[in-house]
Enzyme design. Sequence first.
Site, PDB file in Angstrom:
ATOM      1  CG  ASP A   1      -1.950  12.215 -10.810  1.00 55.60           C
ATOM      2  OD1 ASP A   1      -1.065  11.191 -10.579  1.00 55.60           O
ATOM      3  OD2 ASP A   1      -1.868  12.913 -10.795  1.00 55.60           O
ATOM      4  CB  VAL A   2      -0.915   8.265  -7.695  1.00 60.70           C
ATOM      5  CG1 VAL A   2      -0.685   7.191  -6.281  1.00 60.70           C
ATOM      6  CG2 VAL A   2      -0.216   8.021  -8.285  1.00 60.70           C
TER       7      VAL A   2
END
Length: 746
Positions: A271-272
């Site tokens: 994820d980011v």
Amino acid sequence: MKLSLVHVIGAFLLPVVLAQSKRATNSSSFSTTGLLSSGAVALGDWDAAYQKAVGFLGQMTNEQKLSLITGSDVDALNWTALVMKDGTQGPNVYNYETGFSEGSAIVYTWDKNLISTQFSAVAAEFYDKGIQVAQAPTSQTLGRTPWSGRLVEGLSPDSYLNGIAFGLGAKAISDVGVISCGKHFLLNEQETNRQSSGSSTSDVAPYTSNVDDKTLHETYMFPFYDGIKNGMGTVMCAMTKVNGTLSCENENLLQELLKTEIGFPGMVTPDVNGQGTAYGSAQGGLDYGSSSYWSNATAIRNVIGYFYVNLNNGSQPASVSTSAYVDVRGNHSQVVRTTGSVGMVLLKNTNNALPLSKPLSIAIFGAHAGSIMVGPNYPFTVLGSGPVYQGHLAGASGSETTSFSILVTPHYALTTKALADGTMLRWILNDTYTAEAIAPIPTKRDLDTTTYGNDTGSSSSGGGGGDSFSGGTWLTQTYAGYATDASVCLVFINAMSGEGADRTELRNTDQDTMVNTVAANCNNTVVVLNTVGPRILDSWIENENVTAILYGSLLGEQSGNSIIDVLYGDVNPSGRLIHTIAKNESDYNVLRQIQCNPTLRIWVRFIVHNVQLLLRHCHHHQRNRIRMAYPTGILAVGGKTDFWDEIFTVNVTINNTGSLDGNEVAQLYVEFPDEADAPVRSLRGFEKVLIASGASTKVDFALRRRDLSYWDVVAQDWKIATGEYTFSVGASSRDLRANITMTLGS
Ligand SMILES: *[C@@H]1O[C@H](CO)[C@@H](O)[C@H](O)[C@H]1NC(C)=O
Ligand SMILES: *[C@@H]1O[C@H](CO)[C@@H](O)[C@H](O)[C@H]1NC(C)=O
Ligand SMILES: *[C@@H]1O[C@H](CO)[C@@H](O)[C@H](O)[C@H]1NC(C)=O
Ligand SMILES: *[C@@H]1O[C@H](CO)[C@@H](O)[C@H](O)[C@H]1NC(C)=O
Ligand SMILES: *[C@@H]1O[C@H](CO)[C@@H](O)[C@H](O)[C@H]1NC(C)=O
Ligand SMILES: *[C@@H]1O[C@H](CO)[C@@H](O)[C@H](O)[C@H]1NC(C)=O
Ligand SMILES: *[C@@H]1O[C@H](CO)[C@@H](O)[C@H](O)[C@H]1NC(C)=O
Ligand SMILES: *[C@@H]1O[C@H](CO)[C@@H](O)[C@H](O)[C@H]1NC(C)=O
Ligand SMILES: *[C@@H]1O[C@H](CO)[C@@H](O)[C@H](O)[C@H]1NC(C)=O
Ligand SMILES: *[C@@H]1O[C@H](CO)[C@@H](O)[C@H](O)[C@H]1NC(C)=O
Ligand SMILES: *[C@@H]1O[C@H](CO)[C@@H](O)[C@H](O)[C@H]1NC(C)=O
Ligand SMILES: *[C@@H]1O[C@H](CO)[C@@H](O)[C@H](O)[C@H]1NC(C)=O
């Protein structure tokens, strides 16, 4: 246990020694692999993809493998980096696509066929936009706290229901030819403090979820077993920490639990900001990212999903920009309309309030009934934009943002219906309306002297002989004024959230005041509520003038049509709750915005009753395989092979004793022996059936070993407890109609 990784500098390649599995395995009956740990996972129907991946990578230089895992093209081999996009509601965010309902909305249907149908339609739009990885479905945020901003995309706090939907989603997406990326692994339970600015050492952010082994397995990993068993090719690790270590660098989480225990053969993507250090994440089990550390297994995991879903067969259209005119909608608006209507829950229906039948007059209340002034457009972050939406809310914010080509609001849908029925419609599309704030109420004398022409002198409606108008459409411009004169009052309310911030409230004062004000003046008040997560209804649910309540998630572009289909009885409201609606916030027994410690297991209670169902027989059949306490099969994709064996069946006959044909969701709950230390009852089966009035139908529940196992923290394996089991079937966890017991000896 440490992995040795290849650190590529130029073309220099060191030998790789991958992790040794700690688990006993049987490798005599399958062909593998340098994929996992010492090659100890039976790949089953992934085997062909594995062979193709190995062949493909055999043509690559080390630099090319490095390009691959850092998300770059490998031109010499015609490899274009995989395009990955969120999410469950359709590609985020493209023009000329369908605005599907949110993930949670589909689960409210409790209809396995519809869940598959919608995920197939969603996946088809990814495929046709040239996207290879659909970052969907979202199992988790699961629901440790009802305030979580991302609950709207999650598939229910009940791990079993969540897992069934997650597995159906993964299968539907892969069958269409798109790689399903399940998220988030694991324990990404709140938005507050979820992200630091790249630092993996801060104590505050991202927060850490600390959870014991039993809860970790039974509550949070449980749905991922379903996803991986059903063809999920990618898993997204979360941006948060588990036990103090970033999820994407957490070796126990990724190498041991995900890749070994569940036998996940595919790619872990971050994820980011999930990736902290290059070495830490490669060591931890991240397969894709900005890393110069890699192994052959990493490279294989980057392409195996691609081959598994046949993306190499040359059929997929090229990827297009988000604004390109490539219309991928097909007939999917019908799918959205159906899932939306079937997923609405009728929480209350008294005095035959619903279905509506050509009412003489309807008054509509609330901003949620109509179009927002500028829209639809949900911001990426909900910070500062919630807690309610001043227009019809049909999609969430954040990475689950729906891109609407059109949006059918309830006001629009009711207008079309009123036109056909001759119903008079009035509306106040505002949650805090007071006439004085807008304009003074005109009197007849004002009007006489301005534009309205001459009084005919008649005392009939529309004119009147007094100083101000009354009757006709001239009502006091207040909720009370509009409510007094209608055959039915429809009040529309919502709760908004999404990625980026947690909810600040589970109720809303303005909207609750509006409902109560309308109900005080209208003895046929119907509330329609679309919410991102649990919404407390306590200030009006018992009000006798609130004759009906429809409750559901965010329904997508056909929302208004879905809602009127239910209001007018064209669709039987057969949705069921997927979470508990508490009376008070404190009943949830969780703190808001925590340094997350989600050790409490989530026990979901579904509280809907509205069926007339009679269970006539309840049989069970025990198969021999139940005699083994632990699974003994070889480790395969989705865990040990016999973990999925059907070992016990419950058969029931359901008779519809009501006067109408109807859908029922027959639900099977299991009470485990004490040894399992389980909740009072656990959902372990559900089937939605359509039964004609007076008819009966047979429902069979086939329980798999996994459905009857608990996590034995000492043995580190799934175990079937000895002792007495009670199997109950009913219309909800609070409405059980029949049961049988079974005792297993030690
Ligand atoms: C390994 O699997 C084979 C084939 O399924 C079986 O015959 C054999 O008994 C198994 N060996 C062990 C040690 O479980
Ligand atoms: C990686 O795989 C290739 C075959 O594709 C093989 O030649 C090479 O030895 C492998 N490298 C390691 C370190 O195992
Ligand atoms: C790449 O594509 C081109 C054009 O279609 C083709 O000529 C070439 O053979 C392909 N190369 C490989 C390695 O497949
Ligand atoms: C390629 O795979 C997709 C997805 O499974 C399928 O729809 C398509 O028909 C396949 N094309 C060919 C030429 O086999
Ligand atoms: C986190 O720590 C608890 C307590 O030591 C342990 O039971 C659990 O397995 C750990 N979880 C992970 C993912 O390492
Ligand atoms: C609702 O009405 C109030 C006045 O009663 C006004 O201040 C507010 O701007 C209105 N809201 C919207 C969304 O129109
Ligand atoms: C109202 O009546 C007056 C007098 O009869 C007439 O002159 C005027 O045109 C009428 N106004 C309208 C709008 O009909
Ligand atoms: C219900 O509505 C009627 C008007 O139809 C009103 O007179 C009555 O007070 C209301 N009852 C409640 C409990 O608000
Ligand atoms: C609701 O109020 C209307 C008049 O406004 C009345 O005719 C009707 O009987 C009332 N219904 C109930 C259930 O009280
Ligand atoms: C269903 O129940 C009704 C009412 O109890 C009964 O009349 C009917 O015979 C039953 N139907 C079946 C198929 O058992
Ligand atoms: C019970 O359900 C199982 C599983 O679907 C089925 O195979 C079996 O025939 C059913 N038994 C009866 C008595 O209906
Ligand atoms: C099982 O059903 C019987 C008869 O309906 C009921 O009395 C009993 O309480 C039920 N037992 C459980 C454990 O639910």
